[in-house]
Structure formats: structure tokens, C-alpha cells
Scaffold this motif. Structure first.
Motif, mmCIF file in Angstrom:
data_model
loop_
_atom_site.group_PDB
_atom_site.id
_atom_site.type_symbol
_atom_site.label_atom_id
_atom_site.label_comp_id
_atom_site.label_asym_id
_atom_site.label_seq_id
_atom_site.Cartn_x
_atom_site.Cartn_y
_atom_site.Cartn_z
ATOM 1 N N CYS A 119 -10.517 -5.873 9.426
ATOM 2 C CA CYS A 119 -9.141 -6.618 9.883
ATOM 3 C C CYS A 119 -8.930 -6.276 10.874
ATOM 4 C CB CYS A 119 -8.609 -6.726 8.816
ATOM 5 S SG CYS A 119 -7.761 -5.526 7.627
ATOM 6 N N LEU A 120 -8.254 -6.335 11.326
ATOM 7 C CA LEU A 120 -7.587 -6.480 13.158
ATOM 8 C C LEU A 120 -7.190 -4.511 12.617
ATOM 9 C CD1 LEU A 120 -6.321 -6.324 15.218
ATOM 10 C CD2 LEU A 120 -4.773 -7.627 15.248
ATOM 11 N N GLU A 121 -6.227 -4.955 10.957
ATOM 12 C CA GLU A 121 -5.494 -3.517 10.719
ATOM 13 C C GLU A 121 -6.633 -2.032 10.420
ATOM 14 O OE1 GLU A 121 -1.923 -2.772 8.465
ATOM 15 O OE2 GLU A 121 -2.628 -2.218 7.460
ATOM 16 N N GLY A 122 -8.225 -2.965 10.389
ATOM 17 C CA GLY A 122 -8.329 -1.253 10.058
ATOM 18 C C GLY A 122 -8.848 -0.701 10.765
ATOM 19 N N VAL A 123 -8.992 -1.563 11.933
ATOM 20 C CA VAL A 123 -9.974 -1.122 13.304
ATOM 21 C C VAL A 123 -9.572 -0.740 14.185
ATOM 22 C CG1 VAL A 123 -12.543 -2.221 13.342
ATOM 23 C CG2 VAL A 123 -10.622 -3.534 13.860
ATOM 24 N N ALA A 124 -8.167 -1.465 14.297
ATOM 25 C CA ALA A 124 -7.156 -0.496 15.595
ATOM 26 C C ALA A 124 -5.486 -0.577 15.473
ATOM 27 C CB ALA A 124 -7.032 -2.460 16.221
ATOM 28 N N SER A 125 -5.676 -0.111 14.078
ATOM 29 C CA SER A 125 -4.058 0.872 13.948
ATOM 30 C C SER A 125 -4.191 1.903 14.400
ATOM 31 C CB SER A 125 -3.438 0.322 12.712
ATOM 32 O OG SER A 125 -4.606 0.900 11.372
ATOM 33 N N GLY A 126 -3.069 2.622 14.263
ATOM 34 C CA GLY A 126 -3.089 4.121 14.992
ATOM 35 C C GLY A 126 -4.181 5.192 14.184
ATOM 36 N N PRO A 127 -4.137 4.385 12.652
ATOM 37 C CA PRO A 127 -4.875 6.004 11.987
ATOM 38 C C PRO A 127 -6.323 6.020 12.435
ATOM 39 C CG PRO A 127 -2.442 5.081 10.820
ATOM 40 C CD PRO A 127 -3.304 4.085 12.049
ATOM 41 N N THR A 128 -6.352 4.433 12.562
ATOM 42 C CA THR A 128 -7.858 4.347 13.571
ATOM 43 C C THR A 128 -8.662 5.475 14.339
ATOM 44 O OG1 THR A 128 -7.750 2.723 14.974
ATOM 45 C CG2 THR A 128 -7.770 2.092 12.972
ATOM 46 N N GLY A 183 -13.966 1.288 9.198
ATOM 47 C CA GLY A 183 -12.251 0.335 8.980
ATOM 48 C C GLY A 183 -11.650 1.154 8.285
ATOM 49 N N ILE A 184 -10.327 1.193 7.803
ATOM 50 C CA ILE A 184 -9.735 1.953 7.236
ATOM 51 C C ILE A 184 -8.889 0.769 6.187
ATOM 52 C CG2 ILE A 184 -9.548 3.763 8.663
ATOM 53 C CD1 ILE A 184 -6.632 3.419 9.238
ATOM 54 N N CYS A 185 -8.777 -0.352 5.925
ATOM 55 C CA CYS A 185 -8.205 -1.033 5.210
ATOM 56 C C CYS A 185 -8.189 -0.812 3.893
ATOM 57 C CB CYS A 185 -8.531 -2.476 6.004
ATOM 58 S SG CYS A 185 -7.073 -3.766 5.022
ATOM 59 N N PRO A 186 -7.727 -0.890 2.905
ATOM 60 C CA PRO A 186 -8.178 -0.967 1.809
ATOM 61 C C PRO A 186 -9.059 -1.602 1.039
ATOM 62 C CG PRO A 186 -6.077 -0.478 1.318
ATOM 63 C CD PRO A 186 -6.173 0.069 3.335
ATOM 64 N N TYR A 187 -8.291 -2.888 1.946
ATOM 65 C CA TYR A 187 -8.529 -4.076 1.020
ATOM 66 C C TYR A 187 -9.667 -4.505 2.000
ATOM 67 C CZ TYR A 187 -4.141 -3.350 -1.821
ATOM 68 O OH TYR A 187 -3.094 -3.552 -1.890
ATOM 69 N N PRO A 243 0.632 -1.490 -0.391
ATOM 70 C CA PRO A 243 -0.468 0.301 -0.238
ATOM 71 C C PRO A 243 1.099 1.402 0.381
ATOM 72 C CG PRO A 243 -0.280 -1.389 1.396
ATOM 73 C CD PRO A 243 0.671 -1.663 1.467
ATOM 74 N N LYS A 244 1.741 0.905 0.414
ATOM 75 C CA LYS A 244 3.212 2.122 0.526
ATOM 76 C C LYS A 244 3.720 2.456 -1.184
ATOM 77 C CE LYS A 244 6.111 5.427 2.323
ATOM 78 N NZ LYS A 244 5.501 6.163 2.777
ATOM 79 N N LYS A 245 2.699 3.778 -1.723
ATOM 80 C CA LYS A 245 3.068 4.607 -2.856
ATOM 81 C C LYS A 245 4.368 4.531 -3.845
ATOM 82 C CE LYS A 245 1.325 8.452 -5.426
ATOM 83 N NZ LYS A 245 0.790 9.897 -5.285
ATOM 84 N N GLY A 246 4.712 4.163 -4.629
ATOM 85 C CA GLY A 246 5.841 4.164 -5.376
ATOM 86 C C GLY A 246 6.621 2.825 -4.794
ATOM 87 N N TRP A 247 6.657 2.272 -3.735
ATOM 88 C CA TRP A 247 7.145 0.781 -3.460
ATOM 89 C C TRP A 247 7.286 0.046 -3.669
ATOM 90 C CZ3 TRP A 247 12.604 1.855 -0.679
ATOM 91 C CH2 TRP A 247 12.474 3.149 -0.485
ATOM 92 N N SER A 248 5.998 -0.333 -4.611
ATOM 93 C CA SER A 248 5.265 -1.571 -5.555
ATOM 94 C C SER A 248 6.913 -2.206 -5.932
ATOM 95 C CB SER A 248 4.238 -1.968 -5.686
ATOM 96 O OG SER A 248 3.283 -1.641 -4.731
ATOM 97 N N ASN A 249 6.936 -3.408 -5.618
ATOM 98 C CA ASN A 249 8.210 -4.016 -7.158
ATOM 99 C C ASN A 249 9.779 -2.969 -6.950
ATOM 100 O OD1 ASN A 249 6.048 -5.982 -8.261
ATOM 101 N ND2 ASN A 249 5.261 -4.159 -9.118
ATOM 102 N N VAL A 250 9.875 -3.277 -5.486
ATOM 103 C CA VAL A 250 11.750 -2.378 -5.428
ATOM 104 C C VAL A 250 12.402 -3.621 -5.370
ATOM 105 C CG1 VAL A 250 12.649 -0.659 -3.301
ATOM 106 C CG2 VAL A 250 10.524 -0.395 -4.902
ATOM 107 N N ASN A 251 13.296 -3.404 -5.793
ATOM 108 C CA ASN A 251 14.568 -4.605 -5.378
ATOM 109 C C ASN A 251 15.577 -4.648 -4.370
ATOM 110 O OD1 ASN A 251 16.225 -6.446 -5.699
ATOM 111 N ND2 ASN A 251 16.984 -6.568 -7.742
#
Length: 294
Positions: free
Chosen positions: A179-188, A171-175, A79-87
Motif C-alpha cells: 500500500c502507499l505506506e508500505g512503499v513510500a514511508s520513511g522506513p522503506t 513493501g513493508i506494511c504488515p497488513y 501496529p505500535k507494540k503494547g499500545w492497543s486498547n489504551v484509554n
């Protein structure tokens, strides 16, 4: 020997150099911007030293840890913008030509806590580490091995039972939404009340709601893997919050299994100064170096 540690986070990279005893010789924080800019600064930092014998890298993900994969050592679909497929590993090996141990950020923390706790109690055979901050993840070390074969666990995306006072929060999970991250992570915190977690009063009911969800995560690790201890780290996990998680665990689990004293079973990191991942990376770097000599 001189070991390099890279704790690669979505907000910053913590880079450090360690000695034979895994003490920090030098360290720096590098803001996470674009892959090109960030990795260039990482390389520049480590090039200041006359040599680095091996690296331990603990990165945000998802990452590819399958050594038979064409994308081993890559940050893949993230989900980190620009960081997909980084070797990532390929970059470090090209620049330094030394062994690299590659794992997730939370695995690095889990390993650091596992090693440190075994130094004072060698009967400990399994430690799980949950981090709750910008996201949620967990790593488990059992008899010096990480859990996960086809990939590293994505613990933040387990399903949890909704709190009765939190049913209107999507919840905030984009997927997955809630889920746990979507309801209990810091940004929630801010998503619910427009107030960041660090600014939320300790008596605000939202702390109990989030502790309810994290306690379910602790239960999941308990019944599935039966670790000796579970560590709660990350920005959300203040001492007061960890006590709330213990209370919720006690209520929800109802002594189903004997886990021993809760203040020992569910605890905060023992490696000081938020250094669990750095310490773990140093030890993992040595492991990579030792394996390269076989």
C-alpha cells in the motif's frame, strides 16, 4: 486561558502549554515507551502548571473517535507494540477533569495548517495534509470539519500503481505489503537499500520512486475532495522532495483539473518549527472548551 497540546507519536510525545493567543508557553518531548510509563510522564508534566483549561490531543492510531462508542478516546488496534486498547482520553479526564478534543496526529496538523492559512486568506475552505515519516497518513479539513464519520481516514493504506523500477520491492506494511505506506514511508528507504532516508543522497533514484507514489496520493485527494491546498509534512518531505512530488504530479495528472500554481497547491507547512499539530491542538482545545459551555 491555558491550553494543553499532546502530539502523540510512535517515537515521542510532544507536549505543550499554550496561552490565549495559542502561543507556546512551555513544551517538552517525552519518549514513547510503554503506555503506563509514557502517560504517567505526560500527566506529571501538565501537573506542574496551576491549571489547564482544556486539552487538544492528536494521536497516532488507529483511534476510536465515535462518541457513541464504548471505546471513544482509545487507541485501538495499532501496529505500535503494547499500545492497543489504551484509554488515552479517559486517563487525561480522570487526572484533570477538563474538556478534551480527541483526533489523529495528522488531523491535528491539518487543522493547524487550515487555521493558519485562513488567517492570511479567508477564501481557503479546505486543506489536506499528508504526513510521510515513520508511517503515512492524511487529514482533511473542509469548512472547519474533519473528514470521516465512522472513524478517521487510514489514507496510508490506499493502493498505488507500482513504479516500473520498483516491482521487486514487496513493501513493508504488515497488513497490505505494498500500500502507499508500505512503499513510500520513511522506513522503506532502509528496507530497499539498507540506508536510512536521511542518509540517502538526494540524487538517489529512490527519491523519484517514492515521489511517484506520494504524487498518486496527492491525485487521490485532489479528485476525491478538491481541497484548496495540499500540505506535505513529515520527515521524508524535505523541500527537494516536495519539488519532486510536484514534478510527478504534473506528469501523472496531465492538467486534468485546474489546481492553480503547483507551488501553492502542493506545499510544505506554513506553521514554523514543525508546529502544525501543536498549534492545531491549541485551537481544538479551545473548541472543546467552548462546546462544553453550550
Amino acid at each position: 486561558m491555558r491550553y494543553g497540546s499532546i502530539e502523540a507519536g510512535g517515537t515521542k510525545f510532544v507536549c505543550a502549554v499554550g496561552d490565549d493567543d495559542f502561543n507556546i508557553v512551555d513544551s517538552v518531548h517525552i519518549p514513547t515507551t510503554t503506555p503506563e510509563e509514557t502517560l504517567a510522564k505526560v500527566v506529571e508534566y501538565f501537573k506542574k502548571f496551576d491549571h489547564i483549561d482544556a486539552f487538544g490531543i492528536a494521536s497516532f492510531g488507529p483511534i476510536d473517535v465515535r462518541k457513541d462508542s464504548d471505546k471513544y478516546g482509545w487507541i485501538i488496534k495499532t501496529p505500535k507494540k503494547g499500545w492497543s486498547n489504551v484509554n488515552f482520553v479517559g486517563t487525561m479526564k480522570r487526572e484533570f477533569g477538563v474538556p478534551v478534543y480527541w483526533t489523529t496526529d495528522v488531523n491535528g496538523s491539518a487543522y493547524g495548517e487550515y487555521i493558519k492559512r485562513r488567517q492570511s486568506n479567508n477564501k481557503i475552505e479546505a486543506v489536506s495534509y499528508i504526513t510521510d515519516g515513520t508511517g503515512i497518513g492524511a487529514g482533511t479539513v473542509i469548512n472547519d470539519e474533519f473528514l470521516g464519520v465512522r472513524g478517521t481516514p487510514e489514507f496510508g493504506h490506499i493502493r498505488v500503481k507500482r513504479h516500473r523500477d520498483d516491482m521487486d520491492f514487496d513493501g513493508i506494511c504488515p497488513y497490505h505489503g505494498d500500500c502507499l505506506e508500505g512503499v513510500a514511508s520513511g522506513p522503506t528507504f532502509e528496507a530497499r537499500n539498507n540506508i536510512k532516508g536521511q542518509d540517502t543522497p538526494p540524487d538517489d533514484p529512490v527519491w523519484n520512486i517514492i515521489a511517484y507514489y506520494v504524487a498518486q496520493g496527492v491525485i487521490s485527494l485532489t479528485v476525491n475532495f478538491r481541497p484548496d491546498q495540499i500540505v506535505l509534512g513529515g520527515g521524508v518531505c524535505t523541500p527537494q522532495f516536495v519539488e519532486k512530488v510536484r514534478d510527478q504530479f504534473n506528469l501523472l495528472f496531465d492538467n486534468y483539473l485546474d489546481v492553480g500554481p503547483l507551488d501553492e497547491y502542493i506545499s510544505r507547512p506554513v506553521v514554523p518549527h514543525n508546529g502544525s499539530a501543536t498549534f492545531g491542538d491549541f485551537v481544538l482545545a479551545k473548541k472543546a472548551l467552548d462546546e462544553s459551555k453550550k
